[in-house]
Design a protein around this motif. Structure first.
Motif, PDB file in Angstrom:
ATOM      1  N   ARG A   1      35.061  48.269  35.094  1.00  0.00           N
ATOM      2  CA  ARG A   1      35.084  48.563  35.619  1.00  0.00           C
ATOM      3  C   ARG A   1      35.532  49.467  36.916  1.00  0.00           C
ATOM      4  O   ARG A   1      33.794  49.726  37.706  1.00  0.00           O
ATOM      5  CB  ARG A   1      34.409  47.213  36.356  1.00  0.00           C
ATOM      6  CG  ARG A   1      32.507  47.120  37.201  1.00  0.00           C
ATOM      7  CD  ARG A   1      32.057  46.276  37.233  1.00  0.00           C
ATOM      8  NE  ARG A   1      32.670  44.906  37.500  1.00  0.00           N
ATOM      9  CZ  ARG A   1      32.311  44.049  38.224  1.00  0.00           C
ATOM     10  NH1 ARG A   1      30.802  44.149  37.880  1.00  0.00           N
ATOM     11  NH2 ARG A   1      32.104  43.469  39.205  1.00  0.00           N
TER      12      ARG A   1
ATOM     13  N   PHE B   1      38.578  43.312  32.124  1.00  0.00           N
ATOM     14  CA  PHE B   1      36.843  44.072  32.767  1.00  0.00           C
ATOM     15  C   PHE B   1      37.060  44.665  34.297  1.00  0.00           C
ATOM     16  O   PHE B   1      36.671  45.856  34.185  1.00  0.00           O
ATOM     17  CB  PHE B   1      36.564  42.327  32.695  1.00  0.00           C
ATOM     18  CG  PHE B   1      34.739  42.630  33.688  1.00  0.00           C
ATOM     19  CD1 PHE B   1      33.971  43.250  32.328  1.00  0.00           C
ATOM     20  CD2 PHE B   1      34.785  42.313  34.534  1.00  0.00           C
ATOM     21  CE1 PHE B   1      32.726  44.066  33.585  1.00  0.00           C
ATOM     22  CE2 PHE B   1      33.596  42.807  35.393  1.00  0.00           C
ATOM     23  CZ  PHE B   1      32.295  43.334  34.861  1.00  0.00           C
TER      24      PHE B   1
ATOM     25  N   VAL C   1      27.015  46.675  34.654  1.00  0.00           N
ATOM     26  CA  VAL C   1      26.923  46.909  33.811  1.00  0.00           C
ATOM     27  C   VAL C   1      26.089  47.246  32.461  1.00  0.00           C
ATOM     28  O   VAL C   1      24.841  46.549  33.047  1.00  0.00           O
ATOM     29  CB  VAL C   1      27.732  45.596  33.305  1.00  0.00           C
ATOM     30  CG1 VAL C   1      28.875  45.622  32.033  1.00  0.00           C
ATOM     31  CG2 VAL C   1      28.943  46.033  34.472  1.00  0.00           C
TER      32      VAL C   1
ATOM     33  N   ALA D   1      27.384  47.747  28.493  1.00  0.00           N
ATOM     34  CA  ALA D   1      27.888  46.776  28.021  1.00  0.00           C
ATOM     35  C   ALA D   1      29.194  47.333  28.304  1.00  0.00           C
ATOM     36  O   ALA D   1      29.794  48.080  28.403  1.00  0.00           O
ATOM     37  CB  ALA D   1      27.732  47.716  26.766  1.00  0.00           C
ATOM     38  N   PHE D   2      30.093  46.191  26.918  1.00  0.00           N
ATOM     39  CA  PHE D   2      31.301  45.691  28.079  1.00  0.00           C
ATOM     40  C   PHE D   2      32.240  45.346  26.273  1.00  0.00           C
ATOM     41  O   PHE D   2      31.253  44.076  25.913  1.00  0.00           O
ATOM     42  CB  PHE D   2      31.701  45.023  29.023  1.00  0.00           C
ATOM     43  CG  PHE D   2      33.640  45.144  29.657  1.00  0.00           C
ATOM     44  CD1 PHE D   2      34.349  45.914  29.775  1.00  0.00           C
ATOM     45  CD2 PHE D   2      34.075  43.467  28.937  1.00  0.00           C
ATOM     46  CE1 PHE D   2      35.436  45.529  29.540  1.00  0.00           C
ATOM     47  CE2 PHE D   2      35.271  43.244  28.937  1.00  0.00           C
ATOM     48  CZ  PHE D   2      36.181  44.273  29.373  1.00  0.00           C
ATOM     49  N   GLU D   3      33.306  45.156  25.636  1.00  0.00           N
ATOM     50  CA  GLU D   3      34.086  45.241  25.211  1.00  0.00           C
ATOM     51  C   GLU D   3      35.464  45.172  25.486  1.00  0.00           C
ATOM     52  O   GLU D   3      35.949  46.340  26.197  1.00  0.00           O
ATOM     53  CB  GLU D   3      33.741  45.683  23.580  1.00  0.00           C
ATOM     54  CG  GLU D   3      32.666  45.370  22.815  1.00  0.00           C
ATOM     55  CD  GLU D   3      32.565  45.579  21.659  1.00  0.00           C
ATOM     56  OE1 GLU D   3      33.456  45.849  20.692  1.00  0.00           O
ATOM     57  OE2 GLU D   3      30.740  44.688  20.716  1.00  0.00           O
ATOM     58  N   ARG D   4      36.385  43.524  25.324  1.00  0.00           N
ATOM     59  CA  ARG D   4      37.692  43.818  25.306  1.00  0.00           C
ATOM     60  C   ARG D   4      38.122  43.678  23.991  1.00  0.00           C
ATOM     61  O   ARG D   4      38.092  42.685  23.305  1.00  0.00           O
ATOM     62  CB  ARG D   4      37.866  42.904  26.238  1.00  0.00           C
ATOM     63  CG  ARG D   4      39.360  42.230  26.742  1.00  0.00           C
ATOM     64  CD  ARG D   4      40.203  41.857  27.788  1.00  0.00           C
ATOM     65  NE  ARG D   4      39.471  40.021  28.010  1.00  0.00           N
ATOM     66  CZ  ARG D   4      39.700  39.385  28.192  1.00  0.00           C
ATOM     67  NH1 ARG D   4      40.997  38.672  27.581  1.00  0.00           N
ATOM     68  NH2 ARG D   4      38.611  38.154  28.158  1.00  0.00           N
TER      69      ARG D   4
ATOM     70  N   PRO E   1      43.606  39.663  30.750  1.00  0.00           N
ATOM     71  CA  PRO E   1      42.435  39.048  31.036  1.00  0.00           C
ATOM     72  C   PRO E   1      41.528  40.327  31.870  1.00  0.00           C
ATOM     73  O   PRO E   1      40.047  39.440  31.912  1.00  0.00           O
ATOM     74  CB  PRO E   1      42.412  37.550  31.084  1.00  0.00           C
ATOM     75  CG  PRO E   1      43.885  37.728  31.844  1.00  0.00           C
ATOM     76  CD  PRO E   1      44.622  38.249  30.382  1.00  0.00           C
TER      77      PRO E   1
END
Lengths: 141, 141, 141, 141
Positions: free
Chosen positions: C56, C52, C38, C40-43, C49
């Motif tokens: 991924r 992610f 990983v 970068a990640f945004e929710r 929940p």
């Protein structure tokens, strides 16, 4: 710069040659890419069957933590629960002893890692270092 | 007769040469011993990073079940839950498609297996068979 | 060429902007490097929940198998036991549906993958593609 | 009060800015919600690929145990088997060192956690604290 299969073959061959030169026990050697994935592996006759996992564990920990096996061992000696936690994160695939060696290119970027097992950890690391240098790359044990 | 590292190197080299001759996509090839443990592996440049696991899964299933990938695929087509159960036993490490090939010696004994991945399953199996035969051993795809 | 954090931020921002433009449900977007790790990640607010892991899983399968989610879904439809075997190898972390998109550089090399989840799989893939193109990279859905 | 993606972005940006101000090594920072699920993550160029897992492990332990990384480390030093048991419960995902920081709202309720890794554990925690305070929230290291 990526670690090519051609470079990986040079590393494997030179690592095993160093082992024969130093009259070490049968060695096993793995070369991983910058993401911790296997490029090449060889296990010499007479080595025990679990050597792939041990070699990979040394190199995989080096990649994931960004530090060689010698540095990992120092951390394990000082803070055992930290290395235990690392093994929890990485599914038990980290072997924090010498013989896991980072491979850096001319600019200092990590482009892979080598893991060697079979003789003493220090001799394993020496063979890995010789292999990496034979490919004109920089070893960080 | 045991599958030596010398024989394993011949298999790896001849398998990849066959892939180049047939103009296949980048291949990955693993050689396992009679216990399902890795002796040698190479991944050609341009292959995706998961190829070690796929190659090993093809060869490992062949060793553990005593049947080549083509026979395993037939079983999976006819009885999917059986292959699912095998994967439960063997920690999800069985890939039941062509490209997992048993290696037999002159007496017919299984002395190892080869796993190839990268092109179509049928082409993978053809390259593995060529590699095994180059080492003067018998392939069972 | 490596996928930098600067490029990854552009992809995340442009993917979410596309989602707002198309009035999609709240999206989650992950950017992985060429080794499946990983960057970068945004929710978005309102997403469940587990997003992610789903994002991924879409991108991780694309990296490890070297094919986008649309191609993976076709394989899963035709040969369900093969995709089941892939999930055995990769610890259940492969989600073979659209929304996992390979990222290629100008030379065609895979330098990472994007995973998007939240709306229909097809809309997820469209948003990911828009994000990748905003970073002047090539998307393979 | 919930930890919104807007607040999470502020935390990530301010944490990394603090790292640059203090001239720390490349950092990785994750923001989790009150249930331990990922809202946002960024990994700076040059950080090792395992940093997502380490950052999340620091923050996840803080959420699940309701205590910051500094308090967890004290517990690990005094009672290593207790932390080992926690890692058994939580699938090895707890990293009990500074850099896992609880996020509290104005009423003192835990609304999430931040995990930072890359430099010394103490510097990681300092950067996380700066990030949380930039979002006008309260940090418990």
């Amino acid at each position: 710069m990526a670690l090519t299969i051609r470079k990986a073959r040079t590393i494997v061959k030179a690592t095993l040659a160093k082992g024969r030169e130093l009259e070490l026990k049968p060695l096993s050697v793995v070369v991983l890419d910058a993401g911790g994935h296997v490029i090449a592996f060889e296990r010499e006759d007479g080595a025990s069957p679990g050597r792939f996992d041990i070699a990979r564990g040394k190199a995989y920990g080096a990649i994931m933590l960004g530090m060689g096996g010698t540095a990992q061992m120092a951390r394990a000696e000082n803070q055992a629960y930290f290395m235990a936690a690392m093994n929890g994160l990485f599914d038990g695939k980290v072997v924090p002893v010498p013989g896991g060696v980072l491979v850096r290119d001319a600019k200092g970027a990590v482009i892979g890692a080598v893991g060697v097992t079979g003789d003493s950890s220090e001799n394993d690391a020496a063979a890995a270092t010789a292999g990496i240098e034979a490919a004109r790359l920089t070893a960080e044990a």
